[in-house]
Design an enzyme around this catalytic site. Structure first.
Site, PDB file in Angstrom:
ATOM      1  N   ASP A 248       0.803  -1.233   0.000  1.00 58.11           N
ATOM      2  CA  ASP A 248       0.000   0.000   0.000  1.00 58.11           C
ATOM      3  C   ASP A 248       0.832   1.277   0.000  1.00 58.11           C
ATOM      4  OD1 ASP A 248       0.812  -0.039   2.677  1.00 58.11           O
ATOM      5  OD2 ASP A 248      -1.187   0.342   3.498  1.00 58.11           O
ATOM      6  N   CYS A 372      -2.271   3.581   6.235  1.00 58.28           N
ATOM      7  CA  CYS A 372      -1.851   2.733   7.358  1.00 58.28           C
ATOM      8  C   CYS A 372      -2.679   2.974   8.613  1.00 58.28           C
ATOM      9  CB  CYS A 372      -0.392   3.001   7.689  1.00 58.28           C
ATOM     10  SG  CYS A 372       0.781   2.676   6.370  1.00 58.28           S
TER      11      CYS A 372
END
Length: 384
Positions: A248, A372
């Site tokens: 990511d 995150c």
């Protein structure tokens, strides 16, 4: 600063995986996760409609030192911005819940609810549940968070509360829990919602998470529990950050067949430039679960000479953005030109959403970003 960056009971499993590979702590039976109707539960695209966003209140001064207050203010800022578009639920330790409520304050359009669930750090993408859905059903996949496998290394930090949080959260919300037949984190899983998953070898086929498991065994476990049909693997890079190069921060789906690829800006260590170049080569030759070639849009990072943040752990990646209902939340780092380019690229990639740029330098100092620090709960698809 000592920041260590960073259905009724559902039938589930991975019968194809040998028990010795799973380890004593993981499920010993494994079949595809299914809803009561028999439909396969699948990990949706992040762009699908959300019920809410989950976040976590950073708890430990032993991790963030004197910067803990500033990190908390960044988290509150992100929560407020998301709450303009959808409800936010903030996990916090019971003895820190009042502080979380006070700092998040009032004025949130959809509301910020603080729930008293013990945690250690803010990275709920990694330790929280990864949701899967089917018509009329939702469940949360617990990926057996083990602190990124960093026990005994310089990156080690407490994670016992984080490891238990997914199960506690799902129980509190009455959502069925599915336990993955592998160890991993939500930040290591990127899907288009149409059967294709992106992942790095370094963060999953790694002895610090899944000792004794081959890449094929990890892949079969992901397919069974996430309902995906194809995994596109890129090598990543082990041992150079706390996550072993989560996907990511590297590559994201904007839609089926369309990928945003992080391109390191000037001043980034050459090893991450090599990761980008290798990833690009692989994605250029890859096809998705429907056999389509991938359209790749590069998202250039800022010039490290012109950003506000400093330090080797500072994550200067625009690719670690989060898509909420009607919005894309992305960092801005102080390099005015690069911040503007990132805004334009993401606005073109998500034309129906507002691109919201935020100063999250304190979060980024810990090696993470907005993605995150967030986890979305998807709307349950209707029964036909």
């Amino acid at each position: 600063m000592p920041v260590t960056t960073r259905r009724r009971l559902l039938r589930f499993g991975a019968a194809a995986l040998p028990l010795v590979a799973l380890g004593a702590a993981l499920p010993t039976v494994a079949r595809a996760a299914t809803a009561p109707s028999g439909a396969t539960l699948r990990m949706p695209a992040e762009t699908d409609q959300h019920v809410r966003t989950f976040m976590a209140w950073p708890a430990l001064s032993s991790v963030w030192s004197s910067h803990l207050g500033a990190v908390r203010r960044d988290i509150a800022t992100v929560a407020h911005e998301i709450s303009r578009y959808e409800p936010v639920v903030m996990l916090a330790r019971p003895d820190q819940a009042a502080d979380a409520r006070y700092t998040c304050g009032s004025g949130a359009y959809y509301g910020i609810e603080v729930v008293e669930i013990a945690n250690d750090d803010l990275w709920i993408r990694d330790f929280g549940p990864t949701f899967v859905v089917a018509p009329g059903a939702v469940a949360g996949v617990d990926t057996n968070f083990n602190g990124w496998g960093k026990t005994g290394t310089s990156y080690a930090q407490p994670y016992a509360n984080d490891a238990a949080a997914a199960a506690t959260l799902l129980g509190q919300y009455g959502i069925d829990r599915v336990r993955a037949p592998f160890v991993g984190e939500g930040g290591s899983l990127e899907t288009d919602g149409a059967g294709t998953l992106l992942a790095t070898v370094s963060s999953l086929v790694n002895g610090n998470r899944n000792p004794g498991m081959s890449q094929d065994q990890v892949e079969q476990g992901m397919k069974s529990v996430l309902g995906v049909d194809k995994v596109i693997w890129v090598p990543g890079l082990a041992g150079q950050d706390i996550t072993d190069a989560h996907i990511d921060c590297l590559a994201r789906f904007t839609a089926p067949g369309q990928v945003i690829l992080d391109k390191p800006g000037p001043g980034v260590d050459s090893k991450w430039v090599a990761v980008y170049e290798e990833t690009r080569r692989i994605l250029q030759d890859a096809t998705d679960a429907q056999g389509r070639r991938l359209a790749i849009t590069e998202l250039p990072g800022p010039d490290r000479r012109y950003i506000r943040g400093r330090g080797n752990d500072f994550l200067s990646s625009y690719t670690n953005y989060y898509t909420a209902n009607g919005a894309v939340l992305v960092p801005q780092f102080g390099d005015g030109y690069a911040d503007g380019v990132a805004y334009a690229i993401l606005q073109a990639a998500y034309p129906g959403r507002n691109v919201v740029q935020l100063n999250i330098d304190n979060i980024a100092s810990g090696g993470g970003g907005i993605h995150c620090a967030t986890q979305s709960q998807p709307v349950v698809p209707p029964v036909a």
